[in-house]
Design a protein around this motif. Sequence first.
Motif, short mmCIF file in Angstrom:
data_model
loop_
_atom_site.label_atom_id
_atom_site.label_comp_id
_atom_site.label_asym_id
_atom_site.label_seq_id
_atom_site.Cartn_x
_atom_site.Cartn_y
_atom_site.Cartn_z
N PRO A 28 101.12 93.76 -4.76
CA PRO A 28 99.91 92.98 -5.08
C PRO A 28 100.25 91.50 -5.28
O PRO A 28 99.65 90.63 -4.68
CB PRO A 28 99.39 93.61 -6.37
N HIS A 29 101.22 91.24 -6.15
CA HIS A 29 101.58 89.86 -6.51
C HIS A 29 103.04 89.58 -6.16
O HIS A 29 103.79 90.49 -5.80
CB HIS A 29 101.38 89.64 -8.02
N ASP A 31 105.99 89.50 -7.34
CA ASP A 31 106.95 90.06 -8.31
C ASP A 31 106.86 91.58 -8.42
O ASP A 31 107.83 92.23 -8.82
CB ASP A 31 106.83 89.46 -9.74
N ASP A 32 105.72 92.17 -8.04
CA ASP A 32 105.53 93.59 -8.33
C ASP A 32 106.49 94.50 -7.57
O ASP A 32 106.95 95.52 -8.11
CB ASP A 32 104.08 94.00 -8.02
N HIS A 147 95.75 94.70 -8.35
CA HIS A 147 96.55 95.91 -8.08
C HIS A 147 95.65 97.04 -7.57
O HIS A 147 95.97 97.72 -6.60
CB HIS A 147 97.26 96.36 -9.37
N TYR A 175 102.01 97.95 -16.20
CA TYR A 175 100.71 98.61 -16.26
C TYR A 175 100.82 100.13 -16.37
O TYR A 175 99.88 100.78 -16.83
CB TYR A 175 99.87 98.24 -15.05
ZN LIG Z 1 100.98 92.20 -10.32
#
Ligand SMILES: [Zn+2]
Length: 258
Positions: A28-29, A31-32, A147, A175
């Motif tokens: 998603p971002h 870093d994930d 996400h 999360y």
């Molecule tokens: Zn993320």
Amino acid sequence: MPEDPVPEMREWGVVRPEELERIVIVSPHLDDAVLGCSYLMARHPGATVVTVFAGRPEEYPDPMERWDALCGFVPGDEVHVARRAEDETALRVLDAEPVWLDFVEHSYLERERWVRPPAIVDGLAGAVERLDPTAVFAPFGLANPDHDCTHDAAMLVRDRLDAGISWFCYEDTGYKHIPGLLAWRISKLFRSGLWPTPAAVPVTADHERKTRAVGCYPSQLLALEADWQISVKLAAPAPEQYWRLAPPPDGWGMLSEI
Ligand SMILES: [Zn+2]
């Protein structure tokens, strides 16, 4: 005496080496994928990470929005440029390659303008298909709207692409500790007939190398620490469990109804 047939259960959980020849991780971002799949990348050099929300908003707000402020950014910073640079450095530590899509995170947008899965599916499907993967690892997509959206879009991509591709979900670091949410997603997938099952994916559990890669995101670590105590979770060290997505064995589908 006739030989016993090989029992089907011997194959459960096993991942064949040819499934992992070309790995794509959907993130998603910026870093994930590293937070959730470092051990996978450490074992399989040459993986590609396709990050969905790596775009620039039309304007950065002034003052900065909350997350960016926690990250230490100030007005005038080109946040996505800094974050892409972090991502490139982190993936180099893991011998992986980035691909960045231009979708803009929800935190920069009014709610009615949030990016939804149908808006992503063409771009994501194209990016994944060009990489000709044998396996795709997508996030479970927990809590954070980006996400959740990335997960749903990845499932739409799965429906479109070659059925020979193996699909897995990885657990969203941070999360996944929100009460009930990982269970909720797994239960939702289970009831949809796509049973998530822990897979014995060969990895290199090199905690030092993961720590080095994660450390390449200094801006994000500030906010992840402030909101999620990320250092405690990474220090555990949390395992990286990958779950195969596949229909149930023949005759087992009725369990989805119980
Ligand atoms: Zn993320």
